[in-house]
Design a protein around this motif. Structure first.
Motif, short mmCIF file in Angstrom:
data_model
loop_
_atom_site.label_atom_id
_atom_site.label_comp_id
_atom_site.label_asym_id
_atom_site.label_seq_id
_atom_site.Cartn_x
_atom_site.Cartn_y
_atom_site.Cartn_z
N ALA A 161 0.81 -1.22 0.00
CA ALA A 161 0.00 0.00 0.00
C ALA A 161 0.84 1.26 0.00
O ALA A 161 0.44 2.28 -0.57
N THR A 162 2.01 1.21 0.66
CA THR A 162 2.84 2.41 0.75
C THR A 162 4.31 2.01 0.82
O THR A 162 4.65 0.96 1.35
N ALA A 208 6.54 4.01 2.31
CA ALA A 208 7.13 4.70 3.45
C ALA A 208 7.58 3.71 4.51
O ALA A 208 6.86 2.76 4.83
N GLY A 259 -3.88 0.62 -1.60
CA GLY A 259 -3.06 1.79 -1.93
C GLY A 259 -3.46 2.43 -3.22
O GLY A 259 -3.53 3.66 -3.34
N GLY A 319 -2.78 6.08 2.32
CA GLY A 319 -1.74 6.85 1.65
C GLY A 319 -0.36 6.41 2.01
O GLY A 319 -0.18 5.69 2.92
#
Length: 243
Positions: free
Chosen positions: A50-51, A53, A237, A243
């Motif tokens: 999904a991300t 980060a 995502g 996000g």
């Protein structure tokens, strides 16, 4: 020529109950590590889908590791506590039975050894000598395959399960966080599936089953879990829900 009595020293013989208990602990440790690998890997791969980060991946992985370890420890504690209560109940029942009907229990113990192939006279002699040495231990071993000193500890089981799960959880966390962002998911897939193959092989070796078949099963199951969570994370995502 040495006599048989000089060669046979019971105190030097391994205790079957102790060996079996150690193998069970080892197998439980392997399975706990396997659970830590699969569950935490599925979580971090899903979040990575999904991300990209690092923060959310780390937080999700740590939460899964801590929650999983606590859950495993609690589950093992409850399960082993029930087993321990059952064992202690059987021991107390047998102790009371021996106090109330010693002769009947002696005859029953002799019959057990007679059923195993000893002659009647030998079976009675063995039963008498074992009863004189340790009546409770003799009956627990022969009738219940239980040793009074081998009653399981729920605290030991809980700690062992939590530690095994945590050690297994460390691997996918490192595999997902250390590589560059673009290589995180592929590296995690390779590392996790290789680790699952090893744990499956070790578990089968301890249990005496087919090592290759066990390794293949656990690798396929792990691959399906990782693929499913990554796909879900990727879809979430892409949808913009996360996000």
């Amino acid at each position: 020529m040495k006599r048989v009595e000089d060669l046979v020293r019971p105190r030097e013989l391994p205790r079957t109950a102790e060996i079996a208990q150690r193998l069970n602990w080892l197998r439980a440790g392997v399975l706990g590590a396997n659970d830590g690998i699969v569950s935490v890997a599925a979580v971090v791969v899903g979040v990575a889908g999904a991300t990209g980060a690092s923060g959310p991946i780390l937080m999700a992985g740590m939460a899964a590791a801590v929650g999983g370890a606590v859950s495993m420890a609690l589950g093992e504690y409850v399960s082993v506590s029930s087993q321990r209560d059952s064992q202690q109940s059987m021991i107390e029942e047998k102790r009371a039975d021996l106090a109330q009907e010693p002769d009947l229990n002696l005859a029953g113990l002799a019959r057990i050894y007679q059923d195993k192939g000893l002659s009647r006279d030998t079976a009675v002699l063995v039963a008498r000598e074992l009863t004189d040495h340790d009546a409770l231990g003799a009956h627990l071993s022969a009738e219940l395959n239980l040793d009074e000193d081998d009653v399981v500890s729920p605290w030991h089981a809980a700690f062992a399960s939590a530690i095994a799960f945590t050690l297994g959880a460390i691997l996918p966390l490192l595999a997902i966080l250390l590589p560059p962002a673009g290589a995180r998911v592929p590296v995690t897939f390779v590392v996790v599936l290789a680790a699952l193959g090893i744990t499956g092989w070790i578990g089968a070796r301890i249990g005496g089953g087919s090592r290759s078949r066990a390794a293949i099963r656990v690798v396929i199951g792990g691959a399906l879990a990782l693929a499913a969570t990554f796909a879900i994370g990727h879809l979430l995502g892409a949808s913009g829900l996360v996000g």
